[in-house]
Design a protein around this motif. Structure first.
Motif, mmCIF file in Angstrom:
data_model
loop_
_atom_site.group_PDB
_atom_site.id
_atom_site.type_symbol
_atom_site.label_atom_id
_atom_site.label_comp_id
_atom_site.label_asym_id
_atom_site.label_seq_id
_atom_site.Cartn_x
_atom_site.Cartn_y
_atom_site.Cartn_z
ATOM 1 N N ALA A 18 -10.228 13.941 7.089
ATOM 2 C CA ALA A 18 -10.746 12.763 6.983
ATOM 3 C C ALA A 18 -10.373 11.636 8.366
ATOM 4 O O ALA A 18 -10.816 10.944 8.450
ATOM 5 N N GLY A 19 -9.196 12.425 8.806
ATOM 6 C CA GLY A 19 -8.575 11.629 10.102
ATOM 7 C C GLY A 19 -7.326 10.428 9.738
ATOM 8 O O GLY A 19 -6.877 9.750 10.340
ATOM 9 N N ILE A 20 -6.838 10.888 8.615
ATOM 10 C CA ILE A 20 -5.692 10.092 8.147
ATOM 11 C C ILE A 20 -4.447 10.556 8.690
ATOM 12 O O ILE A 20 -4.302 11.818 8.827
ATOM 13 N N LYS A 21 -3.522 9.622 9.283
ATOM 14 C CA LYS A 21 -2.407 10.148 9.967
ATOM 15 C C LYS A 21 -0.992 9.491 9.302
ATOM 16 O O LYS A 21 -1.133 8.647 8.605
ATOM 17 N N GLY B 290 0.872 -1.173 -0.197
ATOM 18 C CA GLY B 290 0.141 -0.034 0.055
ATOM 19 C C GLY B 290 0.832 1.205 -0.035
ATOM 20 O O GLY B 290 2.145 1.293 -0.200
ATOM 21 N N LEU B 291 0.136 2.406 -0.006
ATOM 22 C CA LEU B 291 0.817 3.660 -0.100
ATOM 23 C C LEU B 291 1.186 4.088 1.494
ATOM 24 O O LEU B 291 0.156 4.379 2.271
ATOM 25 N N HIS B 292 2.283 4.074 1.990
ATOM 26 C CA HIS B 292 2.723 4.588 3.395
ATOM 27 C C HIS B 292 2.633 5.991 3.542
ATOM 28 O O HIS B 292 3.213 6.674 2.525
ATOM 29 N N VAL B 293 1.953 6.527 4.475
ATOM 30 C CA VAL B 293 1.731 8.089 4.401
ATOM 31 C C VAL B 293 3.006 8.831 5.270
ATOM 32 O O VAL B 293 3.212 8.149 6.444
ATOM 33 N N ASP B 294 3.809 9.507 4.656
ATOM 34 C CA ASP B 294 4.994 10.193 5.286
ATOM 35 C C ASP B 294 4.563 11.080 5.981
ATOM 36 O O ASP B 294 5.527 11.714 6.811
ATOM 37 N N GLY B 295 3.416 12.066 5.523
ATOM 38 C CA GLY B 295 2.961 13.273 6.467
ATOM 39 C C GLY B 295 1.639 13.612 5.976
ATOM 40 O O GLY B 295 1.215 13.051 4.840
ATOM 41 N N VAL B 296 1.000 14.590 6.704
ATOM 42 C CA VAL B 296 -0.321 14.804 6.403
ATOM 43 C C VAL B 296 -0.344 16.350 6.737
ATOM 44 O O VAL B 296 -0.105 16.654 7.802
ATOM 45 N N THR B 297 -0.869 17.307 5.740
ATOM 46 C CA THR B 297 -0.873 18.678 5.902
ATOM 47 C C THR B 297 -2.412 19.046 6.742
ATOM 48 O O THR B 297 -3.410 18.545 6.334
ATOM 49 N N GLU B 298 -2.146 19.676 7.870
ATOM 50 C CA GLU B 298 -3.299 20.323 8.502
ATOM 51 C C GLU B 298 -4.312 20.974 7.589
ATOM 52 O O GLU B 298 -3.867 21.655 6.825
#
Length: 77
Positions: free
Chosen positions: A25-28, A10-18
């Motif tokens: 949506a709550g993805i971290k 899957g796609l690993h999330v490296d960062g989320v912009t506020e």
């Protein structure tokens, strides 16, 4: 922000912009996105291909793994 390394799961999330759709949506950071709508996400290329098919305002379910648990949230793109 995607992790561009091909982990194959899957796609690993490296960062989320506020304030952006993933954050709302709550993805971290650290989550692993596996599906957007009907698109299976195995790596960054599938993720980018799927995003290319979306229109502004589309609302789709996004499935991801967090600490081994599968979660699904609605994301407005």
């Amino acid at each position: 922000m995607p992790d561009y390394t091909d982990h194959g799961d899957g796609l690993h999330v490296d960062g989320v912009t506020e304030g952006r759709p993933a954050d709302v949506a709550g993805i971290k950071e650290g989550d692993i996105i596996t599906k957007i709508g009907t698109c299976e996400i195995k790596e960054v290329y599938a993720y980018m291909e799927c995003l290319g098919k979306l229109n502004i305002g589309d609302v789709l379910p996004v499935t991801f793994k967090r600490n081994g648990e599968i979660k699904t949230v609605s994301v407005k793109f």
